[in-house]
Design an enzyme around this catalytic site. Sequence first.
Site, PDB file in Angstrom:
ATOM      1  N   SER A 123       0.831  -1.204   0.000  1.00  0.00           N
ATOM      2  CA  SER A 123       0.000   0.000   0.000  1.00  0.00           C
ATOM      3  C   SER A 123       0.862   1.248   0.000  1.00  0.00           C
ATOM      4  CB  SER A 123      -0.892  -0.008   1.245  1.00  0.00           C
ATOM      5  OG  SER A 123      -1.439   1.256   1.503  1.00  0.00           O
ATOM      6  N   TYR A 147      -2.067   0.321  10.084  1.00  0.00           N
ATOM      7  CA  TYR A 147      -2.275  -0.377   8.811  1.00  0.00           C
ATOM      8  C   TYR A 147      -1.036  -0.262   7.929  1.00  0.00           C
ATOM      9  CZ  TYR A 147      -3.679  -0.942   3.944  1.00  0.00           C
ATOM     10  OH  TYR A 147      -3.731  -1.319   2.622  1.00  0.00           O
ATOM     11  N   LYS A 151       1.897  -3.209   6.715  1.00  0.00           N
ATOM     12  CA  LYS A 151       2.345  -3.465   5.344  1.00  0.00           C
ATOM     13  C   LYS A 151       3.853  -3.270   5.224  1.00  0.00           C
ATOM     14  CE  LYS A 151      -1.626  -4.269   3.211  1.00  0.00           C
ATOM     15  NZ  LYS A 151      -1.912  -5.520   2.489  1.00  0.00           N
TER      16      LYS A 151
END
Length: 335
Positions: A123, A147, A151
């Site tokens: 991402s 988040y 990643k």
Amino acid sequence: MNVLLTSRTGYIGYHTGVLLQSGHRVVLYDYQSNSSDEVLEKLAQITGQQTPFIKGDVRDTELLKSMLAAYHIDVVVRFAGLKAVGESVEKPVDYYANNVQGAICLLPAMKSARGQALVFSSSATVYGEPRYLRLDESHPTGATNPYGRSKLHIEEMLSDVATPDPAWRMACLCYFNPVGVHESGLVGENPSGVPNNLMPHIAQVAAGQRAERSVFCDDYPTADGTGVKDYIHVMDLTEGYVAALAFLSQTTGHAINLGAGKGYSVRDMIRAFERASGRQLPYKFFARRAGDVAACYSDSQKASKALNWRAPRALGNMYTSTWRFQQSHRLSITS
């Protein structure tokens, strides 16, 4: 190739599966925490074939081992992961447990089955607060929310695993903000509960299923004060995954950006959807969300050169396809 898609019945996963099934033998692996059997039925309708499906958690290493061996999997495309910035700030342990631990469990299963080719869904959040725009793969990393950090942890772990072992072939596709739906209109982004992403939320407002769109912050240092992001049509994104499989058959790589290379603000997106739907979309401003950044959009020249990939679909297609899907898939939803 025999391709395993984890989280195959999720939004990006099922769109990718539609394309892959035309040239590869696909196996589906999904816990279905945010999807349904209806998606599988619609995929069969689009592709004209039933695809093997295994219900399982990506953290179940033993199940993965047996399944990878049984289906002679050549390459894994890893989608399985929680992906909402705001939620990750509220529930960081869930994000590390699902995203990072999922990768830790998947890698030994792949090595055991001698199928060490992986396309990982990363991402743009791994770049954190942009130091310059447009973001290329040389930009320093430093995520601003759990988040993005989950990643980034996985990207760094994959690099550590692949460096001493040339048998590993890996590509981390850092994509930006996928929107839009498949041209059939049969499958699209239709989350349960209140949508975290902008496009399905404003589509539900346009359909009268929600009273208004929440806009987090109107005082960012952008042209209109609202956040700016790079929106890419989901079918352009999935074509990047198909290209990555061909890329891995010849070489290996690490981070590759997949984005349209243009930034649109939240207000831009709302106005454009008003034009597509012919309806006014009320919205209300709230305080900034923790973990968000003011602007983030891509430089995808590396993808153009390495994957022979580009993102040709225009923003108008993203709106019109989403609106057609929303009109035909209305749900009884309360704000």
